[in-house]
Motif scaffolding. Structure first.
Motif, short mmCIF file in Angstrom:
data_model
loop_
_atom_site.label_atom_id
_atom_site.label_comp_id
_atom_site.label_asym_id
_atom_site.label_seq_id
_atom_site.Cartn_x
_atom_site.Cartn_y
_atom_site.Cartn_z
N VAL A 20 1.00 -1.24 -0.02
CA VAL A 20 0.07 0.02 0.10
C VAL A 20 0.91 1.34 -0.11
N LYS A 21 0.71 2.17 -1.02
CA LYS A 21 1.23 3.28 -1.09
C LYS A 21 0.66 4.54 -0.46
N ASN A 22 1.51 5.00 0.66
CA ASN A 22 1.09 6.06 1.28
C ASN A 22 1.91 7.35 1.02
N PRO A 23 1.26 8.33 0.78
CA PRO A 23 2.04 9.69 0.45
C PRO A 23 2.56 10.16 1.98
N ILE A 24 3.65 10.77 1.87
CA ILE A 24 4.34 11.45 3.06
C ILE A 24 3.77 12.75 3.40
N LYS A 25 3.82 13.17 4.72
CA LYS A 25 3.02 14.47 5.04
C LYS A 25 4.10 15.34 5.08
N LEU A 26 4.33 15.95 3.93
CA LEU A 26 5.37 17.13 3.71
C LEU A 26 5.47 18.25 4.92
N GLY A 27 4.22 18.76 5.34
CA GLY A 27 4.37 19.72 6.04
C GLY A 27 4.74 19.33 7.58
N LYS A 28 4.55 17.95 7.77
CA LYS A 28 4.78 17.53 9.15
C LYS A 28 6.17 16.84 9.17
N SER A 29 6.74 16.49 8.13
CA SER A 29 8.07 15.70 8.12
C SER A 29 9.05 16.68 8.17
N THR A 30 10.38 16.17 8.55
CA THR A 30 11.38 17.14 9.01
C THR A 30 12.82 16.41 8.66
N VAL A 31 13.65 17.22 8.12
CA VAL A 31 14.88 16.64 7.72
C VAL A 31 16.04 17.69 8.26
N THR A 32 16.67 17.53 9.23
CA THR A 32 17.80 18.50 9.93
C THR A 32 19.01 17.95 9.58
N TRP A 33 20.15 18.80 9.28
CA TRP A 33 21.46 18.35 8.75
C TRP A 33 22.50 19.23 9.80
N ILE A 34 23.51 18.49 9.99
CA ILE A 34 24.88 18.95 10.75
C ILE A 34 25.93 18.55 9.87
N GLY A 35 26.74 19.39 9.64
CA GLY A 35 27.96 19.28 9.15
C GLY A 35 29.10 19.79 9.82
N LYS A 36 29.94 18.81 9.95
CA LYS A 36 31.19 19.14 10.75
C LYS A 36 32.58 19.61 10.17
N LYS A 37 33.42 20.39 11.15
CA LYS A 37 34.75 20.74 10.54
C LYS A 37 35.57 20.53 11.77
N VAL A 38 36.85 20.68 11.42
CA VAL A 38 37.83 20.98 12.48
C VAL A 38 37.48 21.76 13.58
N LYS A 164 44.76 21.82 7.32
CA LYS A 164 44.66 22.12 8.76
C LYS A 164 43.41 22.33 9.50
N ASP A 165 43.31 23.60 9.94
CA ASP A 165 41.76 23.71 10.43
C ASP A 165 40.75 23.99 9.55
N LYS A 166 40.90 24.17 8.46
CA LYS A 166 40.03 24.41 7.52
C LYS A 166 39.37 23.13 6.79
N ALA A 167 39.89 21.91 7.36
CA ALA A 167 39.34 20.83 6.84
C ALA A 167 37.76 20.49 7.30
N ILE A 168 36.90 20.02 6.64
CA ILE A 168 35.50 19.62 6.61
C ILE A 168 35.30 18.12 6.52
N ASP A 169 34.47 17.69 7.64
CA ASP A 169 34.42 16.35 7.60
C ASP A 169 33.70 15.64 6.32
N ASP A 170 34.17 14.43 6.11
CA ASP A 170 33.73 13.89 4.78
C ASP A 170 31.99 13.57 4.96
N GLU A 171 31.95 12.96 5.97
CA GLU A 171 30.56 12.67 6.39
C GLU A 171 29.70 13.83 7.02
N PHE A 172 28.31 13.87 6.62
CA PHE A 172 27.28 14.98 7.08
C PHE A 172 26.05 14.00 7.58
N GLU A 173 25.72 14.62 8.61
CA GLU A 173 24.69 13.95 9.41
C GLU A 173 23.13 14.47 9.01
N LEU A 174 22.27 13.65 8.72
CA LEU A 174 20.74 14.04 8.70
C LEU A 174 20.03 13.25 9.60
#
Length: 180
Positions: A20-38, A164-174
């Motif tokens: 059974v295909k159920n559409p997602i509720k766009l207004g109530k669903s959330t995606v947050t991200w975090i990008g890390k660096k040194v 050096k301190d300008k490096a950005i992590d290869d992985e980001f988190e969702l």
């Protein structure tokens, strides 16, 4: 009459088999991200544009999610620095949203809480697996993505020396919380 009954039974069986295909509720669903660096981290949000979840016998069996990359928002900065970082994340150095305004994830299999699928970012598709929890009408979890697998190498210590301190992590988190 018998022919109509047979067609109806086949249609019901095929719909159960296909899920059974159920559409997602766009207004109530959330995606947050975090990008890390040194020297710290930045965080923000990004909007889902479309999607659906396929359930078989009440369990997650498939689905498709479309992320609107043009909605990348930085929530830990304000003013000029917020605008600069958002512009840089949307540029070709990172997600190239002018050319690639969408990213997609298509679920190919589900085994317990492990969801496998094809993730497409910047027109490049990689098979990924994530540990996601499905409870009630919600899919949630923390997803780690290696941006370099999608050609996003800017500031990566894996590809450039002397950052050096300008490096950005290869992985980001969702962090996803999808309601359907």
């Amino acid at each position: 009459m018998m022919k109509s009954l047979l067609v109806a039974v086949l249609a019901i069986n095929l719909s159960v088999f296909a899920g059974v295909k159920n559409p997602i509720k766009l207004g109530k669903s959330t995606v947050t991200w975090i990008g890390k660096k040194v020297t710290g981290a930045h965080e923000g949000t990004i909007a889902l544009k479309a999607g659906d979840v396929i359930l078989e016998d009440g369990a997650l069996a498939g689905g498709t999610f479309v992320v609107d990359m043009t909605t990348i928002d930085v929530t830990d900065l304000e003013g000029e620095y917020k605008g600069k970082l958002e512009g840089h994340l949307k540029s070709d150095d990172f997600f190239g949203v002018a050319k690639f305004p969408e990213a997609t994830f298509v679920i190919t299999s589900v085994e317990g809480s492990i969801v496998k699928g094809d993730l497409t970012i910047k027109g490049h598709t990689e098979e990924q697996s994530f540990d996601l929890i499905t409870k009630d009408n919600t899919i949630s979890g923390k997803v780690m993505i290696d941006r370099t697998k999608f050609g996003i190498k800017y500031g990566s210590g894996s590809f450039f020396d002397n950052l050096k301190d300008k490096a950005i992590d290869d992985e980001f988190e969702l962090n996803v919380n999808i309601l359907f």
